[in-house]
Design a protein around this motif. Structure first.
Motif, PDB file in Angstrom:
ATOM      1  N   GLN A 220       0.840  -1.193   0.000  1.00 31.39           N
ATOM      2  CA  GLN A 220       0.000   0.000   0.000  1.00 31.39           C
ATOM      3  C   GLN A 220       0.880   1.250   0.000  1.00 31.39           C
ATOM      4  N   LYS A 221       0.433   2.270  -0.757  1.00 38.63           N
ATOM      5  CA  LYS A 221       1.236   3.489  -0.876  1.00 38.63           C
ATOM      6  C   LYS A 221       0.321   4.714  -0.930  1.00 38.63           C
ATOM      7  N   ARG A 222       0.714   5.768  -0.255  1.00 36.40           N
ATOM      8  CA  ARG A 222      -0.031   7.024  -0.324  1.00 36.40           C
ATOM      9  C   ARG A 222       0.475   7.837  -1.511  1.00 36.40           C
ATOM     10  N   PHE A 223      -0.449   8.328  -2.327  1.00 39.55           N
ATOM     11  CA  PHE A 223      -0.025   9.119  -3.488  1.00 39.55           C
ATOM     12  C   PHE A 223      -0.387  10.593  -3.364  1.00 39.55           C
ATOM     13  N   TRP A 224      -1.173  10.962  -2.332  1.00 35.74           N
ATOM     14  CA  TRP A 224      -1.576  12.370  -2.197  1.00 35.74           C
ATOM     15  C   TRP A 224      -1.884  12.675  -0.747  1.00 35.74           C
ATOM     16  N   ASP A 225      -1.606  13.912  -0.358  1.00 32.90           N
ATOM     17  CA  ASP A 225      -2.014  14.403   0.960  1.00 32.90           C
ATOM     18  C   ASP A 225      -2.329  15.880   0.831  1.00 32.90           C
ATOM     19  N   ILE A 226      -3.111  16.393   1.768  1.00 30.74           N
ATOM     20  CA  ILE A 226      -3.444  17.826   1.778  1.00 30.74           C
ATOM     21  C   ILE A 226      -2.174  18.589   2.134  1.00 30.74           C
ATOM     22  N   PRO A 227      -1.709  19.500   1.290  1.00 29.78           N
ATOM     23  CA  PRO A 227      -0.373  20.068   1.512  1.00 29.78           C
ATOM     24  C   PRO A 227      -0.288  21.132   2.604  1.00 29.78           C
ATOM     25  N   GLN A 229       0.296  24.040   2.145  1.00 28.95           N
ATOM     26  CA  GLN A 229       1.446  24.829   1.713  1.00 28.95           C
ATOM     27  C   GLN A 229       0.982  26.269   1.508  1.00 28.95           C
ATOM     28  N   PRO A 230       1.471  27.229   2.296  1.00 32.03           N
ATOM     29  CA  PRO A 230       0.955  28.605   2.206  1.00 32.03           C
ATOM     30  C   PRO A 230       1.006  29.162   0.793  1.00 32.03           C
ATOM     31  N   VAL A 231      -0.093  29.773   0.362  1.00 34.93           N
ATOM     32  CA  VAL A 231      -0.107  30.425  -0.948  1.00 34.93           C
ATOM     33  C   VAL A 231       0.674  31.733  -0.855  1.00 34.93           C
ATOM     34  N   ALA A 232       1.103  32.206  -1.992  1.00 34.79           N
ATOM     35  CA  ALA A 232       1.828  33.478  -2.011  1.00 34.79           C
ATOM     36  C   ALA A 232       0.951  34.585  -1.435  1.00 34.79           C
ATOM     37  N   PRO A 474       1.226  17.733   7.711  1.00 33.40           N
ATOM     38  CA  PRO A 474       2.187  18.643   7.081  1.00 33.40           C
ATOM     39  C   PRO A 474       2.186  20.030   7.724  1.00 33.40           C
ATOM     40  N   THR A 475       1.373  20.244   8.759  1.00 32.06           N
ATOM     41  CA  THR A 475       1.249  21.562   9.368  1.00 32.06           C
ATOM     42  C   THR A 475       1.238  21.447  10.884  1.00 32.06           C
ATOM     43  N   ASP A 476       1.777  22.458  11.554  1.00 32.62           N
ATOM     44  CA  ASP A 476       1.665  22.496  13.013  1.00 32.62           C
ATOM     45  C   ASP A 476       0.826  23.684  13.482  1.00 32.62           C
ATOM     46  N   ASP A 477       0.227  24.418  12.538  1.00 31.26           N
ATOM     47  CA  ASP A 477      -0.716  25.467  12.931  1.00 31.26           C
ATOM     48  C   ASP A 477      -1.925  24.812  13.600  1.00 31.26           C
ATOM     49  N   TYR A 484      -6.958  19.189   9.336  1.00 34.20           N
ATOM     50  CA  TYR A 484      -6.301  18.010   8.763  1.00 34.20           C
ATOM     51  C   TYR A 484      -6.854  16.731   9.397  1.00 34.20           C
ATOM     52  N   LEU A 485      -7.034  16.754  10.718  1.00 31.73           N
ATOM     53  CA  LEU A 485      -7.580  15.582  11.403  1.00 31.73           C
ATOM     54  C   LEU A 485      -8.980  15.262  10.905  1.00 31.73           C
ATOM     55  N   ASP A 486      -9.798  16.283  10.658  1.00 32.80           N
ATOM     56  CA  ASP A 486     -11.150  16.043  10.139  1.00 32.80           C
ATOM     57  C   ASP A 486     -11.118  15.491   8.718  1.00 32.80           C
ATOM     58  N   PHE A 487     -10.193  15.971   7.903  1.00 28.13           N
ATOM     59  CA  PHE A 487     -10.063  15.442   6.540  1.00 28.13           C
ATOM     60  C   PHE A 487      -9.680  13.966   6.548  1.00 28.13           C
ATOM     61  N   LYS A 488      -8.982  13.538   7.591  1.00 27.64           N
ATOM     62  CA  LYS A 488      -8.526  12.158   7.670  1.00 27.64           C
ATOM     63  C   LYS A 488      -9.532  11.243   8.380  1.00 27.64           C
ATOM     64  N   THR A 489     -10.407  11.804   9.185  1.00 27.18           N
ATOM     65  CA  THR A 489     -11.310  10.980   9.994  1.00 27.18           C
ATOM     66  C   THR A 489     -12.772  11.276   9.690  1.00 27.18           C
TER      67      THR A 489
END
Length: 634
Positions: A220-227, A229-232, A474-477, A484-489
């Motif tokens: 099994q392999k993960r191919f995507w995660d919520i990044p 990543q701050p936008v400009a 991917p975030t500690d905010d 992120y936890l809600d997106f996963k659960t």
């Protein structure tokens, strides 16, 4: 939109039993009433039930490439399939259909396991490459479409769109997974990758599985995660403009259909935003569907009507009784494992209504997770601000002690219900958030379970699910972390599960433009302060939509599909609750403390405490055992 099943002999030695495959496939007839087919070769069997939406004439499955060496069964929609057809055509691949299913076959031939990186849509598929003797399965980025699987001790790998298809396979054990039971009574659903059965699993969102003949293991392999990543850095006005453009484009990409298409319209922000974007792009009136309740306390149909009138939709509405509790056994048969979100009842009814008018419906699911719309985000950030003022060494003894001695006052006004808040403040962010979303806190589950079952758990606690996801975040905010936890659960385990089973029970395809993975990626990078600003959730989303929706829609208090469980359990369902919660079937499992079950029933009946959420979860567990399992759980 379809139902898929399959049997794969990882040893490559045995023929597949056609009758077993047929029963697996027919267990999901409701997912695809238009057509069905089986395919068998040595060591492999595919089954497919089809709901025809795109390329009705030639999109039958399983679908193979030109030399019949690569075949696929597929549930979902690849929204960028026309662009991929063009790209793959230029690379030399010749298409025989106009089906998005065929894109998967040639994408695999061109890119191998990386093919999933090219797909934009909702999908769960299984692909067989005869030359490579490889089986490959994939599930979409956020988990809109389901995939269940089991690798059995004898080397057979079985999969299906619903757990019921696996339950028809003779070798699958009905033995319950103790940690899944603990998870269920904490969350109200069983988070990925577990199921209620110890031998069966869900393929997690954004993951693939690769199997090869002769290799009796699942890779099994993960191919995507919520990044996240701050936008400009851009101005608020620029964000508003780009947000609408991206939402408009996401909605447009999901309007392809050869059958009647419409939208759910609750009158809330999210579904209204989707309808507004549809109305901009459709030359014909948009078909919209909503349900009304016969009790004003629960009815929001006036707001749905307002949006329908503004955008001149062809609006269909039906009134249902708020005391619509006749679906309890039906729900258990739909979900195949314990599921305690009572809003599954009105969700079932709105899907039932929509299917009378359309075959495809767009929904507004995902807005709360994307833009921090749930009230619990506001509460969690308030608690986090208090935590930041005191070190854990001081918080834990002070608030922990207050949480233990403060009475649980369910009957009191909100401001006096401090027990849960004190308990949350004594914890860190993740533990505190878990405590806030649990339908049964740790102290209640400890009372609920028998000493024997607690021993079987071997120290496992449901909080581990969130700790595992937090470790990979991917975030500690703080706000982004709990999103992120809600997106996963919560999102895949509760919301998307609810909509998939309710819609497919009526052979209705539901699309979710707010969960387009490209849209999710961009939104995740917006500053948290644009999502939750003070006490205003969805701040930037609502501001962006001001030209399209009235303040009545954007800024009123959110209701959702509320169900009067507390009243039901003291009134018309009083006898049923007592009968179910104290039933021999439930008590014979050895999982529960009979005295505490009796305590919950009596305290709730008397009005001394509100145990409605806990009793509903126990009721649905008993219904699951009775309807889906019987006495075969040992």
């Amino acid at each position: 939109m379809c139902g898929i099943v399959g049997i794969f002999d990882t040893r490559g030695e045995r023929a597949i039993d056609r009758e077993v495959l047929r029963r697996m496939n027919e267990s999901q007839h409701h997912r695809g009433p238009d057509e069905g087919d089986l395919y068998l070769e040595h060591g492999l069997g595919f089954g497919h039930r089809r709901l025809s939406v795109i390329d009705i004439a030639t999109g039958q499955q399983p679908l193979f490439n030109a030399d019949n060496t690569v075949g696929v069964v597929f549930n979902g929609e690849i929204y960028n399939y026309l662009e991929l057809m063009d790209e793959l055509g230029k690379l030399g691949h010749v298409f025989r259909t106009r089906s998005d299913t065929e894109v998967i076959v040639y994408a695999w031939q061109q890119w191998g396991e990386d093919c999933v990186h090219h797909f934009r849509g909702m999908f769960a598929f299984a692909l067989w490459d005869r030359n490579k003797k490889t089986m490959f399965l994939g599930r979409d980025h956020v988990g809109v479409k389901p995939m269940f699987y089991s690798l059995l001790p004898d080397g057979h790998f079985v999969f299906g769109s619903e757990l019921k298809s696996l339950m028809t396979f003779p070798a699958l054990s009905r033995k319950l997974n103790p940690s899944a039971v603990e998870d269920y009574f904490a969350y109200g659903y069983i988070p990925e990758p577990k199921t209620i059965f110890h031998q069966a699993f869900k393929l997690s969102p954004g993951h693939t599985i690769t199997l090869k003949v002769g290799d009796t293991s699942v890779h099994q392999k993960r191919f995507w995660d919520i990044p996240f990543q701050p936008v400009a850095a851009i101005s608020e006005q620029d964000v508003e403009r780009e947000l609408v453009e991206r939402l408009r484009e996401s909605v447009k990409s999901q309007l392809k259909s050869e059958v009647p298409l419409g939208a759910f319209l609750s009158g809330g922000v999210d579904s209204s935003a989707v309808v507004a974007m549809m109305a901009e792009q459709d030359h014909e009136a948009v078909n919209t569907c909503s349900i009304a309740f016969n009790d004003p306390q629960y009815d929001e149909s006036a707001f749905a009507n307002q949006v329908a009138q503004r955008y001149k939709t062809t609006h269909y509405s039906e009134t249902v009784d708020k005391d619509d509790y006749g679906l309890i056994d039906t729900l258990a048969s739909l979900y195949d494992e314990p599921y305690a979100d009572s809003s599954a009842i009105p969700t079932y009814r709105v899907c039932q209504l929509a299917r009378k008018r359309v075959t495809v419906a767009l929904s507004g699911d995902g807005g709360d997770e994307n833009f921090a719309g749930y009230r619990r985000y506001r509460y969690a950030m308030g608690e986090q601000r208090v935590r930041s003022l005191l070190p854990m060494g001081l918080r834990k003894p002070v608030f922990g002690t207050l949480g233990k001695i403060y009475p649980k006052a369910d009957w009191a006004p909100q401001m006096f219900r401090a027990k849960t808040t004190f308990e949350a403040l004594s914890r860190d962010l993740v533990d505190g958030y878990f405590h806030g979303v649990s339908i049964m806190p740790d102290r209640v589950r400890k009372e609920l379970f028998s000493a024997k079952f607690q021993t079987e758990l071997q120290g496992y606690r449901a909080i581990q699910v969130m700790h595992d996801h937090a470790a990979n975040s991917p975030t500690d905010d703080p706000l982004s972390m709990i999103q992120y936890l809600d997106f996963k659960t919560y999102l895949p385990g509760d919301i998307l599960t609810k909509v998939d089973r309710a819609s497919m029970a009526h052979s209705l395809e539901v699309r979710v433009p707010l969960l387009d993975h490209k849209f999710v990626e961009w939104v995740s990078g917006l500053p948290p302060s644009m999502k939750l600003k003070g006490s205003e959730g969805k701040y930037i989303f609502k501001k962006s939509l001001q030209p399209y929706l009235s303040d009545d829609i954007l800024y009123r208090a959110k209701k959702g599909f509320s169900i009067p469980l507390a009243d039901w359990f003291r009134g018309p369902l009083r006898a049923k609750v007592r009968e179910s919660v104290l039933s021999p079937l439930l008590l014979d499992t050895g999982i529960f403390n009979e005295n505490y079950l009796r305590h919950m029933v009596e305290q709730h009946e008397s009005g001394l405490k509100d145990y409605s959420a806990s009793l509903w979860s126990v009721l649905m567990f008993e219904t699951f055992l009775r309807v889906s399992v019987g006495r075969e759980y040992h």
